[in-house]
Every structure is written in C-alpha cells, then in structure tokens.
Design a protein around this motif. Structure first.
Motif, mmCIF file in Angstrom:
data_model
loop_
_atom_site.group_PDB
_atom_site.id
_atom_site.type_symbol
_atom_site.label_atom_id
_atom_site.label_comp_id
_atom_site.label_asym_id
_atom_site.label_seq_id
_atom_site.Cartn_x
_atom_site.Cartn_y
_atom_site.Cartn_z
ATOM 1 N N TYR A 1 0.838 -1.212 0.000
ATOM 2 C CA TYR A 1 0.000 0.000 0.000
ATOM 3 C C TYR A 1 0.867 1.254 0.000
ATOM 4 O O TYR A 1 0.622 2.198 -0.766
ATOM 5 C CB TYR A 1 -0.905 0.014 1.240
ATOM 6 C CG TYR A 1 -2.216 -0.697 1.085
ATOM 7 C CD1 TYR A 1 -3.303 -0.070 0.480
ATOM 8 C CD2 TYR A 1 -2.388 -1.998 1.552
ATOM 9 C CE1 TYR A 1 -4.519 -0.717 0.335
ATOM 10 C CE2 TYR A 1 -3.601 -2.659 1.416
ATOM 11 C CZ TYR A 1 -4.661 -2.014 0.803
ATOM 12 O OH TYR A 1 -5.860 -2.669 0.666
ATOM 13 N N LEU A 2 1.878 1.286 0.854
ATOM 14 C CA LEU A 2 2.737 2.460 0.978
ATOM 15 C C LEU A 2 3.493 2.734 -0.326
ATOM 16 O O LEU A 2 3.519 3.874 -0.813
ATOM 17 C CB LEU A 2 3.724 2.261 2.126
ATOM 18 C CG LEU A 2 4.725 3.392 2.376
ATOM 19 C CD1 LEU A 2 3.993 4.665 2.798
ATOM 20 C CD2 LEU A 2 5.760 2.989 3.420
ATOM 21 N N SER A 3 4.075 1.701 -0.890
ATOM 22 C CA SER A 3 4.899 1.858 -2.099
ATOM 23 C C SER A 3 4.098 2.406 -3.259
ATOM 24 O O SER A 3 4.511 3.345 -3.943
ATOM 25 C CB SER A 3 5.528 0.522 -2.493
ATOM 26 O OG SER A 3 6.359 0.039 -1.485
ATOM 27 N N VAL A 4 2.941 1.823 -3.483
ATOM 28 C CA VAL A 4 2.167 2.218 -4.657
ATOM 29 C C VAL A 4 1.478 3.568 -4.454
ATOM 30 O O VAL A 4 1.251 4.311 -5.410
ATOM 31 C CB VAL A 4 1.174 1.088 -5.022
ATOM 32 C CG1 VAL A 4 -0.130 1.176 -4.267
ATOM 33 C CG2 VAL A 4 0.953 1.033 -6.508
ATOM 34 N N PHE A 5 1.194 3.916 -3.201
ATOM 35 C CA PHE A 5 0.619 5.239 -2.941
ATOM 36 C C PHE A 5 1.681 6.319 -3.117
ATOM 37 O O PHE A 5 1.421 7.376 -3.703
ATOM 38 C CB PHE A 5 0.017 5.308 -1.537
ATOM 39 C CG PHE A 5 -0.810 6.543 -1.319
ATOM 40 C CD1 PHE A 5 -2.114 6.603 -1.773
ATOM 41 C CD2 PHE A 5 -0.283 7.651 -0.665
ATOM 42 C CE1 PHE A 5 -2.887 7.741 -1.590
ATOM 43 C CE2 PHE A 5 -1.045 8.802 -0.473
ATOM 44 C CZ PHE A 5 -2.343 8.845 -0.936
ATOM 45 N N LEU A 6 2.881 6.063 -2.621
ATOM 46 C CA LEU A 6 3.981 7.006 -2.815
ATOM 47 C C LEU A 6 4.336 7.150 -4.290
ATOM 48 O O LEU A 6 4.740 8.224 -4.736
ATOM 49 C CB LEU A 6 5.215 6.539 -2.039
ATOM 50 C CG LEU A 6 5.145 6.620 -0.515
ATOM 51 C CD1 LEU A 6 6.381 5.974 0.109
ATOM 52 C CD2 LEU A 6 4.999 8.065 -0.036
#
Length: 224
Positions: free
Chosen positions: A77-82
């Motif tokens: 979630y974090l990677s793709v949101f960033l």
C-alpha cells in the motif's frame, strides 16, 4: 518463504523506499542551475527509483516481501501510494487478473495494438479520477514549501517517465506478438546488468510468469 528470505524481503523493500525518499528529499531542496548536466542525469536516476517503488508494490502483490500478510500488504500500500497515489487493492486484483488471463481479452495489461495505443489502454486501465485528484492536491500543497520547477523535474517528470519504463520493459516488450509458451511471454537475453537497469530484472518476464513467487532481487537466479 524461508525465515532469512522473509527478513531480507522486508529489508530490500524498506531500502528501496528509503533510497527513493532520500534522493527525492535532497532533489526537491536542490538550488540547481539548468546548465548543470547532473540535473538531467538525476531525472533518470529518480525515474529508476520510482520504478523500484512500483516493483516493490508488485512484489507485495505476490506476497514475496513478508510471510506476515499485514507487513507485506502495508509495504505494498505504501509503495504504490507514494509512487503516484494508487490504491494497492485495485492494482492487486488487476495484476492477478493479468496472471490468470494473460494475453486474452480479460487481461487488463494486454492490447493487440502498437506501442502508443497499447500504452494508452494500459494507463486508462489503472489511472483513476480520485488518483489524479490526490496527486493534484499533493502538488499544490507541496508548492507551499517547494519550488515548482523542482517538483516538476524531480517529482512529476520521473514518475511519468517511469510508467514508460515499466510498460515497455515489463509489459509491451515481453508480451507483444505471438509466443510458443503458455504464458505468452518472451524474455530478455541473459545480461543481469542490463536486466536490472531496464526494469529490476523484469525483462526476464517469462521466468517471472513461471515463478511469480520469486522476488525481483532473486529473479536473475531463474534465468538459465
């Protein structure tokens, strides 16, 4: 997943995110001159780091970052949101649909067209209105503290260029044309240096489809 590999998967993922963030942090604060050739080199360095963010999220989609589902999915979630305000769960379902229905009408990553039409279909399949709103809001808020030219050169442009890198080496090149295997995929000729710099070894695309549980940093080992 072995215990050592589980810890290493998290370490690699955190390292990719940390390197991307550190590079971006300094680039956004850089009082650069347009005549400095390093400016243009760093655009491509940042592009490659953005691609690493997406590849990290991709590893999470295959559960290869951590056997702990909460940790694995959080990093996804974090990677793709960033990367560009994407939502992991939406990408997750579409990516697994690609693996299940590769090279068919139900494959969200496939289009029987030339590069540009295929790329446009690829982008329209993944980009959403809410994502564009998130990115527009983030851009306008960041402008309060960061020079617009830095934002455009090192935050916006590299992420856009990264979509071409991911699409060309990770989708278009390996899946275009006809193939004599069940995965409808081709593979890059063995050269680990080129494979890393083009798309984190995802030019070894047939191998990825054959062994989707292999993280990007071990994918080179599957190349015969």
């Amino acid at each position: 997943m072995k215990t050592n590999q589980a810890y290493l998967g998290v370490l690699v993922a955190v390292a990719v995110i940390a390197i991307w963030f550190t590079s971006l942090f300094f680039l956004l604060r850089w009082n650069f001159a347009w005549s400095n050739p390093l400016v243009y080199l760093m655009i491509f360095v940042q592009m490659h780091l953005y691609t690493g963010l997406f590849i990290t999220a991709h590893d999470a989609m295959h559960g290869t970052i951590s056997p702990n589902k909460t940790i694995n999915n959080f990093i996804g979630y974090l990677s793709v949101f960033l990367y560009a305000g994407f939502f992991y769960n939406q990408l997750y379902s579409k990516h697994h649909k690609h693996h299940s229905h590769v090279h068919t009408e139900e494959d969200p990553d496939f289009a029987p067209h030339g590069f540009w039409k295929w790329y446009l279909r690829f982008m329209l399949n993944y980009v959403t209105v809410i994502q564009l709103v998130i990115m527009a809001l983030a851009f306008n808020i960041l402008q309060i503290w960061i020079d617009q030219k830095n934002l455009l050169l090192f935050w916006v442009l590299p992420s856009l260029l990264s979509t071409f890198q991911l699409f060309y080496f990770g989708t278009y090149l390996p899946h275009k044309g006809e193939h004599d295997n069940e995965y409808h995929s081709s593979t890059l000729q063995k050269n680990h240096l080129i494979a890393f710099f083009t798309c984190y070894f995802f030019g070894y695309h047939l191998e990825h489809h054959q062994k989707p549980g292999t993280p990007w940093w071990q994918l080179y080992k599957t190349k015969g």
